[in-house]
Enzyme design. Structure first.
Site, PDB file in Angstrom:
ATOM      1  N   LYS A 144      11.543   9.930   9.708  1.00  0.00           N
ATOM      2  CA  LYS A 144      12.167  11.112   8.780  1.00  0.00           C
ATOM      3  C   LYS A 144      11.993  12.452   9.620  1.00  0.00           C
ATOM      4  O   LYS A 144      11.059  12.345  10.711  1.00  0.00           O
ATOM      5  CB  LYS A 144      11.594  11.195   7.400  1.00  0.00           C
ATOM      6  CG  LYS A 144      11.796   9.920   6.631  1.00  0.00           C
ATOM      7  CD  LYS A 144      11.985   9.845   5.212  1.00  0.00           C
ATOM      8  CE  LYS A 144      10.310   9.537   4.392  1.00  0.00           C
ATOM      9  NZ  LYS A 144      10.577   9.423   3.107  1.00  0.00           N
ATOM     10  N   ARG A 202       6.179  -2.609   5.884  1.00  0.00           N
ATOM     11  CA  ARG A 202       5.533  -2.008   4.753  1.00  0.00           C
ATOM     12  C   ARG A 202       3.943  -1.695   4.663  1.00  0.00           C
ATOM     13  O   ARG A 202       3.447  -0.646   4.304  1.00  0.00           O
ATOM     14  CB  ARG A 202       5.709  -2.800   3.327  1.00  0.00           C
ATOM     15  CG  ARG A 202       7.269  -2.462   2.958  1.00  0.00           C
ATOM     16  CD  ARG A 202       7.571  -0.985   2.691  1.00  0.00           C
ATOM     17  NE  ARG A 202       7.045  -0.382   1.665  1.00  0.00           N
ATOM     18  CZ  ARG A 202       7.395   0.976   1.220  1.00  0.00           C
ATOM     19  NH1 ARG A 202       8.639   1.336   1.620  1.00  0.00           N
ATOM     20  NH2 ARG A 202       6.747   1.495   0.110  1.00  0.00           N
ATOM     21  N   THR A 255       3.395   5.121  -0.562  1.00  0.00           N
ATOM     22  CA  THR A 255       4.449   6.196  -0.413  1.00  0.00           C
ATOM     23  C   THR A 255       3.700   7.512  -0.425  1.00  0.00           C
ATOM     24  O   THR A 255       4.146   8.459   0.130  1.00  0.00           O
ATOM     25  CB  THR A 255       5.314   6.086  -1.844  1.00  0.00           C
ATOM     26  OG1 THR A 255       5.851   4.885  -1.789  1.00  0.00           O
ATOM     27  CG2 THR A 255       6.313   7.286  -2.197  1.00  0.00           C
ATOM     28  N   ARG A 258       1.003   6.313   7.184  1.00  0.00           N
ATOM     29  CA  ARG A 258       1.111   7.398   6.221  1.00  0.00           C
ATOM     30  C   ARG A 258      -0.487   7.817   5.822  1.00  0.00           C
ATOM     31  O   ARG A 258      -0.516   9.165   5.725  1.00  0.00           O
ATOM     32  CB  ARG A 258       1.925   6.953   5.065  1.00  0.00           C
ATOM     33  CG  ARG A 258       3.270   7.021   5.063  1.00  0.00           C
ATOM     34  CD  ARG A 258       3.937   6.192   4.043  1.00  0.00           C
ATOM     35  NE  ARG A 258       5.385   6.474   4.131  1.00  0.00           N
ATOM     36  CZ  ARG A 258       6.138   5.700   3.194  1.00  0.00           C
ATOM     37  NH1 ARG A 258       5.653   4.828   2.069  1.00  0.00           N
ATOM     38  NH2 ARG A 258       7.501   5.687   3.107  1.00  0.00           N
ATOM     39  N   ASN A 267       6.035  11.703   4.492  1.00  0.00           N
ATOM     40  CA  ASN A 267       5.400  10.702   4.675  1.00  0.00           C
ATOM     41  C   ASN A 267       5.784   9.983   5.971  1.00  0.00           C
ATOM     42  O   ASN A 267       5.569   8.819   6.125  1.00  0.00           O
ATOM     43  CB  ASN A 267       5.292   9.851   3.506  1.00  0.00           C
ATOM     44  CG  ASN A 267       6.326   9.484   2.904  1.00  0.00           C
ATOM     45  OD1 ASN A 267       7.616   9.753   3.508  1.00  0.00           O
ATOM     46  ND2 ASN A 267       6.677   9.036   1.812  1.00  0.00           N
ATOM     47  N   HIS A 297      10.588   5.807   6.530  1.00  0.00           N
ATOM     48  CA  HIS A 297      11.170   5.373   5.513  1.00  0.00           C
ATOM     49  C   HIS A 297      11.126   3.839   6.165  1.00  0.00           C
ATOM     50  O   HIS A 297      11.542   3.604   7.133  1.00  0.00           O
ATOM     51  CB  HIS A 297      12.659   5.729   5.238  1.00  0.00           C
ATOM     52  CG  HIS A 297      13.212   4.888   4.252  1.00  0.00           C
ATOM     53  ND1 HIS A 297      13.406   4.932   2.955  1.00  0.00           N
ATOM     54  CD2 HIS A 297      14.013   3.563   4.519  1.00  0.00           C
ATOM     55  CE1 HIS A 297      14.185   4.120   2.397  1.00  0.00           C
ATOM     56  NE2 HIS A 297      14.468   3.231   3.405  1.00  0.00           N
TER      57      HIS A 297
HETATM   58  P1  ADP Z   1       8.807   4.702  -0.327  1.00  0.00           P
HETATM   59  O1  ADP Z   1       9.547   5.607   0.793  1.00  0.00           O
HETATM   60  O2  ADP Z   1       7.464   4.376   0.076  1.00  0.00           O
HETATM   61  O3  ADP Z   1       9.938   3.180  -0.216  1.00  0.00           O
HETATM   62  P2  ADP Z   1      10.305   5.731  -2.760  1.00  0.00           P
HETATM   63  O4  ADP Z   1      11.322   4.768  -2.353  1.00  0.00           O
HETATM   64  O5  ADP Z   1       9.499   5.578  -4.135  1.00  0.00           O
HETATM   65  O6  ADP Z   1       9.032   5.341  -1.752  1.00  0.00           O
HETATM   66  O7  ADP Z   1      10.515   7.291  -2.384  1.00  0.00           O
HETATM   67  C1  ADP Z   1      11.324   7.582  -1.424  1.00  0.00           C
HETATM   68  C2  ADP Z   1      10.832   8.814  -0.810  1.00  0.00           C
HETATM   69  O8  ADP Z   1      10.980   9.986  -1.799  1.00  0.00           O
HETATM   70  C3  ADP Z   1       9.572   8.692  -0.325  1.00  0.00           C
HETATM   71  O9  ADP Z   1       9.150   8.230   0.733  1.00  0.00           O
HETATM   72  C4  ADP Z   1       8.970  10.118  -0.681  1.00  0.00           C
HETATM   73  O10 ADP Z   1       9.227  11.005   0.681  1.00  0.00           O
HETATM   74  C5  ADP Z   1       9.756  10.783  -1.728  1.00  0.00           C
HETATM   75  N1  ADP Z   1       8.947  10.635  -3.026  1.00  0.00           N
HETATM   76  C6  ADP Z   1       8.781   9.663  -3.657  1.00  0.00           C
HETATM   77  N2  ADP Z   1       8.104   9.973  -4.980  1.00  0.00           N
HETATM   78  C7  ADP Z   1       7.898  11.213  -4.771  1.00  0.00           C
HETATM   79  C8  ADP Z   1       7.326  12.258  -5.619  1.00  0.00           C
HETATM   80  N3  ADP Z   1       6.885  12.058  -6.688  1.00  0.00           N
HETATM   81  N4  ADP Z   1       7.453  13.415  -5.136  1.00  0.00           N
HETATM   82  C9  ADP Z   1       7.940  13.883  -4.099  1.00  0.00           C
HETATM   83  N5  ADP Z   1       8.537  13.131  -3.246  1.00  0.00           N
HETATM   84  C10 ADP Z   1       8.379  11.730  -3.631  1.00  0.00           C
END
Ligand code: ADP
Length: 188
Positions: free
Chosen positions: A9, A113, A119, A130, A150, A153
């Site tokens: 990202k 993962r 996340t 991360r 983070n 993706h």
């Molecule tokens: P992942 O990327 O670990 O699969 P998610 O699909 O739940 O996680 O979320 C997508 C992205 O949204 C995350 O990587 C993060 O950048 C952002 N995100 C998720 N939850 C939050 C939150 N509570 N507050 C701010 N950003 C968030």
């Protein structure tokens, strides 16, 4: 053999972490089969993150748990929170170049993962991308009205991986080659 989608990202690119991320992936034995550096279009950024109720609620549930596990008060409606995070994410994806890629190997989705980690960097274990390269948290990100930064993706399921790979890549962008250590790693 399985394929998954992994994307650096804008925060990962701007912090110069592209090499670090792929170093970890390549040395795990997984193979990069497609990769590019692009500025996502407005449409790509808008269409990439799902809009369905389940996805929005899941963002809400994970966020709420993250807050409550740290003794913090979560004050949002779950779905509204999901929509808010989604809107931040779309803008964030437009803030700089990204590096979408396709990674191949046995259990690639699960393994990536694992390499990527939780996340929320605050919860992510040391040793994960991360956990090692970010100190961000839901609480801090939300106060600053932005998504959690983070770095990467990564697809979470077979269904998502297929959708995300086809979203960012055309057939002719894939490569097919043998790594010299493939026999040692996956036995073929
Ligand atoms: P992942 O990327 O670990 O699969 P998610 O699909 O739940 O996680 O979320 C997508 C992205 O949204 C995350 O990587 C993060 O950048 C952002 N995100 C998720 N939850 C939050 C939150 N509570 N507050 C701010 N950003 C968030």
């Amino acid at each position: 053999m399985e394929r998954t989608f992994l994307m650096i990202k804008p925060d990962g690119v701007k912090r110069g972490l592209i090499g670090e991320v792929y170093k970890r992936i390549e040395s795990s034995g997984l193979k990069i089969v497609a990769m590019k550096m692009i500025y996502p279009s407005k449409k790509q950024a808008e269409d990439f993150y799902p809009k369905n109720e389940e996805w929005l609620m899941n963002i809400g549930k994970k966020g709420k748990k993250g807050y409550e596990d740290k003794g913090l008060k979560f004050k949002w409606d779950l779905k509204e929170y999901g929509l808010l995070v989604r809107s931040w994410l779309v803008n964030y994806l437009l803030s700089g170049p990204v590096v979408p890629s396709v990674i191949e190997g046995p259990n690639a989705i699960e393994m990536i993962r694992k390499v990527v980690g939780d996340t929320e960097p605050r919860q992510a274990e040391l040793g994960t991308i991360r956990g090692d390269f970010s100190i961000d948290s839901y609480d801090l990100a939300n106060k600053l009205e932005r998504p959690v930064k983070n770095i990467v993706h990564a697809s979470t399921s077979k269904e998502d991986a297929e959708k995300e790979i086809n979203f960012w890549f055309k057939k002719e962008e894939f490569t097919s080659y043998k790594r010299v250590d493939e026999e040692l790693i996956s036995g073929k």
